[in-house]
Write a protein that holds these residues in place. Structure first.
Motif, PDB file in Angstrom:
ATOM      1  N   GLU A  40      85.144  13.359  31.736  1.00  0.00           N
ATOM      2  CA  GLU A  40      86.327  14.234  32.726  1.00  0.00           C
ATOM      3  C   GLU A  40      86.734  13.579  34.043  1.00  0.00           C
ATOM      4  O   GLU A  40      87.558  14.512  34.802  1.00  0.00           O
ATOM      5  N   ILE A  41      85.965  12.964  34.615  1.00  0.00           N
ATOM      6  CA  ILE A  41      86.212  12.583  35.889  1.00  0.00           C
ATOM      7  C   ILE A  41      87.105  11.121  35.958  1.00  0.00           C
ATOM      8  O   ILE A  41      86.642  10.287  35.222  1.00  0.00           O
ATOM      9  N   SER A  42      88.175  11.204  36.684  1.00  0.00           N
ATOM     10  CA  SER A  42      88.992  10.068  36.637  1.00  0.00           C
ATOM     11  C   SER A  42      88.576   9.109  37.759  1.00  0.00           C
ATOM     12  O   SER A  42      88.732   9.509  39.069  1.00  0.00           O
ATOM     13  N   ALA A  43      87.553   7.937  37.593  1.00  0.00           N
ATOM     14  CA  ALA A  43      87.326   7.466  38.740  1.00  0.00           C
ATOM     15  C   ALA A  43      88.040   6.380  39.238  1.00  0.00           C
ATOM     16  O   ALA A  43      87.448   5.629  40.141  1.00  0.00           O
ATOM     17  N   GLY A  44      89.311   6.221  38.869  1.00  0.00           N
ATOM     18  CA  GLY A  44      90.137   5.003  39.462  1.00  0.00           C
ATOM     19  C   GLY A  44      90.399   5.367  40.765  1.00  0.00           C
ATOM     20  O   GLY A  44      90.676   4.387  41.548  1.00  0.00           O
ATOM     21  N   ASN A  45      90.374   6.362  41.197  1.00  0.00           N
ATOM     22  CA  ASN A  45      90.851   6.817  42.726  1.00  0.00           C
ATOM     23  C   ASN A  45      89.457   7.087  43.555  1.00  0.00           C
ATOM     24  O   ASN A  45      89.577   7.698  44.914  1.00  0.00           O
ATOM     25  N   ILE A  46      88.298   6.794  43.127  1.00  0.00           N
ATOM     26  CA  ILE A  46      87.011   6.824  43.785  1.00  0.00           C
ATOM     27  C   ILE A  46      86.477   5.689  44.253  1.00  0.00           C
ATOM     28  O   ILE A  46      86.554   4.716  43.426  1.00  0.00           O
ATOM     29  N   SER A  47      86.274   5.420  45.635  1.00  0.00           N
ATOM     30  CA  SER A  47      86.038   4.387  46.262  1.00  0.00           C
ATOM     31  C   SER A  47      84.136   4.516  46.637  1.00  0.00           C
ATOM     32  O   SER A  47      83.989   5.446  47.245  1.00  0.00           O
ATOM     33  N   VAL A  48      83.591   3.497  46.300  1.00  0.00           N
ATOM     34  CA  VAL A  48      81.994   3.530  46.458  1.00  0.00           C
ATOM     35  C   VAL A  48      81.765   2.493  47.270  1.00  0.00           C
ATOM     36  O   VAL A  48      81.892   1.475  47.111  1.00  0.00           O
ATOM     37  N   ILE A  49      80.794   2.790  48.572  1.00  0.00           N
ATOM     38  CA  ILE A  49      80.284   1.837  49.398  1.00  0.00           C
ATOM     39  C   ILE A  49      78.731   2.113  49.433  1.00  0.00           C
ATOM     40  O   ILE A  49      78.501   3.138  49.685  1.00  0.00           O
ATOM     41  N   ALA A  50      78.103   0.991  49.218  1.00  0.00           N
ATOM     42  CA  ALA A  50      76.750   1.246  49.182  1.00  0.00           C
ATOM     43  C   ALA A  50      76.282   0.311  50.406  1.00  0.00           C
ATOM     44  O   ALA A  50      76.533  -1.007  50.305  1.00  0.00           O
ATOM     45  N   LYS A  51      75.120   0.760  51.216  1.00  0.00           N
ATOM     46  CA  LYS A  51      74.657   0.018  52.253  1.00  0.00           C
ATOM     47  C   LYS A  51      73.128   0.331  52.607  1.00  0.00           C
ATOM     48  O   LYS A  51      73.039   1.514  52.846  1.00  0.00           O
ATOM     49  N   GLY A  52      72.262  -0.526  51.903  1.00  0.00           N
ATOM     50  CA  GLY A  52      70.765   0.050  52.006  1.00  0.00           C
ATOM     51  C   GLY A  52      70.334   1.265  51.497  1.00  0.00           C
ATOM     52  O   GLY A  52      69.817   1.941  51.905  1.00  0.00           O
ATOM     53  N   GLY A  53      71.055   1.646  50.466  1.00  0.00           N
ATOM     54  CA  GLY A  53      70.581   2.841  49.530  1.00  0.00           C
ATOM     55  C   GLY A  53      71.610   4.045  50.149  1.00  0.00           C
ATOM     56  O   GLY A  53      71.741   5.213  49.235  1.00  0.00           O
ATOM     57  N   ALA A  54      72.316   3.830  51.251  1.00  0.00           N
ATOM     58  CA  ALA A  54      73.223   4.788  51.683  1.00  0.00           C
ATOM     59  C   ALA A  54      74.578   4.634  50.807  1.00  0.00           C
ATOM     60  O   ALA A  54      75.242   3.703  51.085  1.00  0.00           O
ATOM     61  N   VAL A  55      75.183   5.808  50.124  1.00  0.00           N
ATOM     62  CA  VAL A  55      76.392   5.592  49.424  1.00  0.00           C
ATOM     63  C   VAL A  55      77.172   6.455  50.175  1.00  0.00           C
ATOM     64  O   VAL A  55      77.202   7.781  50.309  1.00  0.00           O
ATOM     65  N   THR A  56      78.499   5.975  50.279  1.00  0.00           N
ATOM     66  CA  THR A  56      79.849   6.554  50.762  1.00  0.00           C
ATOM     67  C   THR A  56      80.748   6.787  49.727  1.00  0.00           C
ATOM     68  O   THR A  56      81.167   5.633  49.159  1.00  0.00           O
ATOM     69  N   LEU A  57      81.190   7.909  49.481  1.00  0.00           N
ATOM     70  CA  LEU A  57      82.173   8.193  48.364  1.00  0.00           C
ATOM     71  C   LEU A  57      83.325   8.585  49.106  1.00  0.00           C
ATOM     72  O   LEU A  57      83.506   9.444  49.900  1.00  0.00           O
ATOM     73  N   SER A  58      84.416   7.920  48.646  1.00  0.00           N
ATOM     74  CA  SER A  58      85.777   8.296  49.311  1.00  0.00           C
ATOM     75  C   SER A  58      87.059   8.258  48.416  1.00  0.00           C
ATOM     76  O   SER A  58      86.707   7.363  47.189  1.00  0.00           O
ATOM     77  N   GLY A  59      87.971   8.735  48.559  1.00  0.00           N
ATOM     78  CA  GLY A  59      89.207   8.889  47.594  1.00  0.00           C
ATOM     79  C   GLY A  59      89.722  10.365  47.045  1.00  0.00           C
ATOM     80  O   GLY A  59      89.241  11.073  47.831  1.00  0.00           O
ATOM     81  N   THR A  60      90.152  10.228  46.122  1.00  0.00           N
ATOM     82  CA  THR A  60      90.645  11.636  45.449  1.00  0.00           C
ATOM     83  C   THR A  60      89.969  11.826  43.902  1.00  0.00           C
ATOM     84  O   THR A  60      89.908  11.050  42.998  1.00  0.00           O
ATOM     85  N   VAL A  61      89.800  13.334  43.582  1.00  0.00           N
ATOM     86  CA  VAL A  61      89.614  13.600  42.262  1.00  0.00           C
ATOM     87  C   VAL A  61      90.912  14.658  41.911  1.00  0.00           C
ATOM     88  O   VAL A  61      91.265  15.334  42.833  1.00  0.00           O
ATOM     89  N   THR A  62      90.800  15.101  40.860  1.00  0.00           N
ATOM     90  CA  THR A  62      91.743  15.799  40.326  1.00  0.00           C
ATOM     91  C   THR A  62      91.438  17.301  40.328  1.00  0.00           C
ATOM     92  O   THR A  62      92.329  18.147  40.222  1.00  0.00           O
ATOM     93  N   ASP A  63      90.233  17.744  40.284  1.00  0.00           N
ATOM     94  CA  ASP A  63      89.655  19.017  40.408  1.00  0.00           C
ATOM     95  C   ASP A  63      88.805  19.456  41.501  1.00  0.00           C
ATOM     96  O   ASP A  63      87.938  18.269  41.707  1.00  0.00           O
ATOM     97  N   ALA A  64      88.840  20.589  42.235  1.00  0.00           N
ATOM     98  CA  ALA A  64      87.786  20.719  43.131  1.00  0.00           C
ATOM     99  C   ALA A  64      86.289  21.027  42.924  1.00  0.00           C
ATOM    100  O   ALA A  64      85.520  20.516  43.720  1.00  0.00           O
ATOM    101  N   SER A  65      86.052  20.978  41.593  1.00  0.00           N
ATOM    102  CA  SER A  65      84.684  21.316  41.080  1.00  0.00           C
ATOM    103  C   SER A  65      84.194  19.659  41.206  1.00  0.00           C
ATOM    104  O   SER A  65      83.063  19.610  41.077  1.00  0.00           O
ATOM    105  N   GLN A  66      85.286  18.544  41.010  1.00  0.00           N
ATOM    106  CA  GLN A  66      84.738  17.406  40.849  1.00  0.00           C
ATOM    107  C   GLN A  66      84.039  16.753  42.042  1.00  0.00           C
ATOM    108  O   GLN A  66      83.376  15.645  42.026  1.00  0.00           O
ATOM    109  N   VAL A  67      84.458  17.117  43.206  1.00  0.00           N
ATOM    110  CA  VAL A  67      84.001  16.793  44.502  1.00  0.00           C
ATOM    111  C   VAL A  67      82.419  16.696  44.599  1.00  0.00           C
ATOM    112  O   VAL A  67      81.725  15.637  44.739  1.00  0.00           O
ATOM    113  N   ASN A  68      81.910  17.792  44.500  1.00  0.00           N
ATOM    114  CA  ASN A  68      80.312  18.013  44.272  1.00  0.00           C
ATOM    115  C   ASN A  68      79.854  17.269  43.087  1.00  0.00           C
ATOM    116  O   ASN A  68      78.788  16.922  43.329  1.00  0.00           O
TER     117      ASN A  68
END
Length: 128
Positions: A72-100
């Protein structure tokens, strides 16, 4: 005419020497501080950064795979950056509930120590 070419060559050499020194300043990855013994220089610039980058890439792929399991989540517009266990998520999702939801999925991946969520909701075309 030859003196002009000689001056141009001298200037080009000077510029190249200046820029090459700028790239090899102490504190940069792979550089050896002056006065450091050769053995510690090999340890400092050796396998540690390579293995850290490999671990970061592996963690990043694991987070993408975990998100991809949720159809149900379109991951095509999601960017994942990982550094030493810390993950940063950026980009867009289609529904507000998908953010969390995406942040919770990332937190559940083994090796993730923290998640910074910069995801936003994609606005529909022509809408407000």
């Amino acid at each position: 005419m030859k003196s002009i070419h000689a001056r141009a060559l001298a200037m080009a050499t000077l510029i190249l020497a200046t820029f090459s020194n700028a790239w090899s300043q102490p504190g940069q990855t792979g550089s050896v501080p002056s006065g450091a013994p050769a053995a510690s220089a090999a340890e400092a610039g050796g396998a540690a950064p390579v293995s850290a980058r490999k671990a970061n890439r592996t963690l990043r792929r694991q987070v993408y795979a975990a998100i991809g399991k949720h159809k149900e989540i379109s991951a095509g517009n999601i960017s994942v950056i990982a550094k030493g266990g810390a993950v940063t998520l950026s980009g867009t999702v289609t529904d507000a509930s998908q953010v969390n939801q995406v942040a919770e999925i990332a937190k559940g991946v083994p090796g993730v120590t923290s998640v910074t969520n910069k995801l936003t909701v994609q606005k529909p075309f022509g809408g407000m």
